[in-house]
Design an enzyme around this catalytic site. Sequence first.
Site, short mmCIF file in Angstrom:
data_model
loop_
_atom_site.label_atom_id
_atom_site.label_comp_id
_atom_site.label_asym_id
_atom_site.label_seq_id
_atom_site.Cartn_x
_atom_site.Cartn_y
_atom_site.Cartn_z
N LYS A 1 0.83 -1.21 0.00
CA LYS A 1 0.00 0.00 0.00
C LYS A 1 0.86 1.26 0.00
CE LYS A 1 -2.46 -0.19 3.70
NZ LYS A 1 -1.74 -1.21 4.43
N ARG B 1 12.05 -4.31 5.11
CA ARG B 1 11.58 -2.97 4.76
C ARG B 1 12.41 -1.87 5.44
NH1 ARG B 1 5.34 -1.02 4.84
NH2 ARG B 1 5.46 -0.98 7.10
N ARG C 1 -9.15 0.39 9.73
CA ARG C 1 -8.45 -0.83 10.14
C ARG C 1 -9.41 -1.81 10.82
NH1 ARG C 1 -3.14 0.91 9.20
NH2 ARG C 1 -1.65 -0.09 10.55
N ARG D 1 12.02 0.85 10.75
CA ARG D 1 11.09 1.33 11.76
C ARG D 1 11.03 0.35 12.92
NH1 ARG D 1 5.83 2.51 8.36
NH2 ARG D 1 5.04 1.20 10.02
N ARG E 1 1.66 -7.81 14.98
CA ARG E 1 0.87 -6.86 14.21
C ARG E 1 0.05 -7.58 13.14
NH1 ARG E 1 2.72 -1.48 11.15
NH2 ARG E 1 4.54 -2.64 10.51
P1 AMP Z 1 1.15 1.86 9.32
O1 AMP Z 1 2.20 2.78 8.80
O2 AMP Z 1 -0.14 1.97 8.56
O3 AMP Z 1 1.62 0.45 9.40
O4 AMP Z 1 0.81 2.33 10.81
C1 AMP Z 1 1.79 2.34 11.84
C2 AMP Z 1 1.11 2.28 13.20
O5 AMP Z 1 0.23 3.41 13.36
C3 AMP Z 1 0.20 1.09 13.40
O6 AMP Z 1 0.91 -0.06 13.83
C4 AMP Z 1 -0.77 1.59 14.46
O7 AMP Z 1 -0.15 1.59 15.74
C5 AMP Z 1 -0.96 3.04 14.04
N1 AMP Z 1 -2.10 3.16 13.10
C6 AMP Z 1 -2.07 3.53 11.79
N2 AMP Z 1 -3.29 3.55 11.25
C7 AMP Z 1 -4.15 3.18 12.23
C8 AMP Z 1 -5.56 2.99 12.30
N3 AMP Z 1 -6.37 3.18 11.22
N4 AMP Z 1 -6.10 2.59 13.49
C9 AMP Z 1 -5.32 2.41 14.57
N5 AMP Z 1 -3.99 2.54 14.57
C10 AMP Z 1 -3.38 2.93 13.42
#
Ligand code: AMP
Length: 223
Positions: A14, A128, A89, A161, A172
């Site tokens: 994504k 990554r 999510r 990260r 996760r």
């Molecule tokens: P991502 O870059 O999308 O993998 O997001 C990194 C982290 O941000 C995730 O592991 C969550 O802790 C938080 N996060 C991002 N988007 C959401 C969401 N829609 N709902 C809850 N937590 C989120």
Amino acid sequence: MRVVVLLGAPGAGKGTQAPILAERLHLPHVATGDLFRAAVRDGSPVGIEARRYMERGQLVPDSITVKMLLERLAQPDAADGVILDGFPRNRAQAVSLDEALTERGAIVDRAISIDVPPEELVERMSGRWVCRESGHVYNERTNPPREAGRCDLDGTALVQREDDKAETIRARLALTLASLAEVSQHYASRAILHSVDGRQSIEAVTADLVEALSGDPRSAGIA
Ligand code: AMP
């Protein structure tokens, strides 16, 4: 207002595809993960709260996430629409989004799921790397930078990260796949869900996404 939801587990691509689509559709790419990381960098109250969850590979509570997302959607550059990445999510977030859009006389135009088998996701995510400056995403195996450890686009150092380390990834992933299925079901029930095979090359995935975005949302390609 055109709202496109990109769905996919972490590592499905994504983060690579959303900016490409955003450019093609002339819509901003809104990733809640990026918004949270920016908040953490700024040390804002949202960032301080969100960090506790992010470091453990957990979802930030819906109340905080939805509020932050709606504030972003209210920005002038989002008036014509957005490409959403990483949101919703879970079903509760999907419902909150529907309600907020209904108030503006808008709806989610379509949802596209980039599908990759779980075992490949773990492998991909362990490789990554992102640039410190803007979060541009690379992968050791599938999408390496031209010069190791350096971002092609802004030349800054690439870092791994905290939430991309193997143990965090598994925690996760288990969490994500279950809630992702809920969200897919939410859009499938409205017949606006399309699926794309994320195991293909970056270019082939982009081509399939573009095709899924063209034409009537309720036409061919529905998952
Ligand atoms: P991502 O870059 O999308 O993998 O997001 C990194 C982290 O941000 C995730 O592991 C969550 O802790 C938080 N996060 C991002 N988007 C959401 C969401 N829609 N709902 C809850 N937590 C989120």
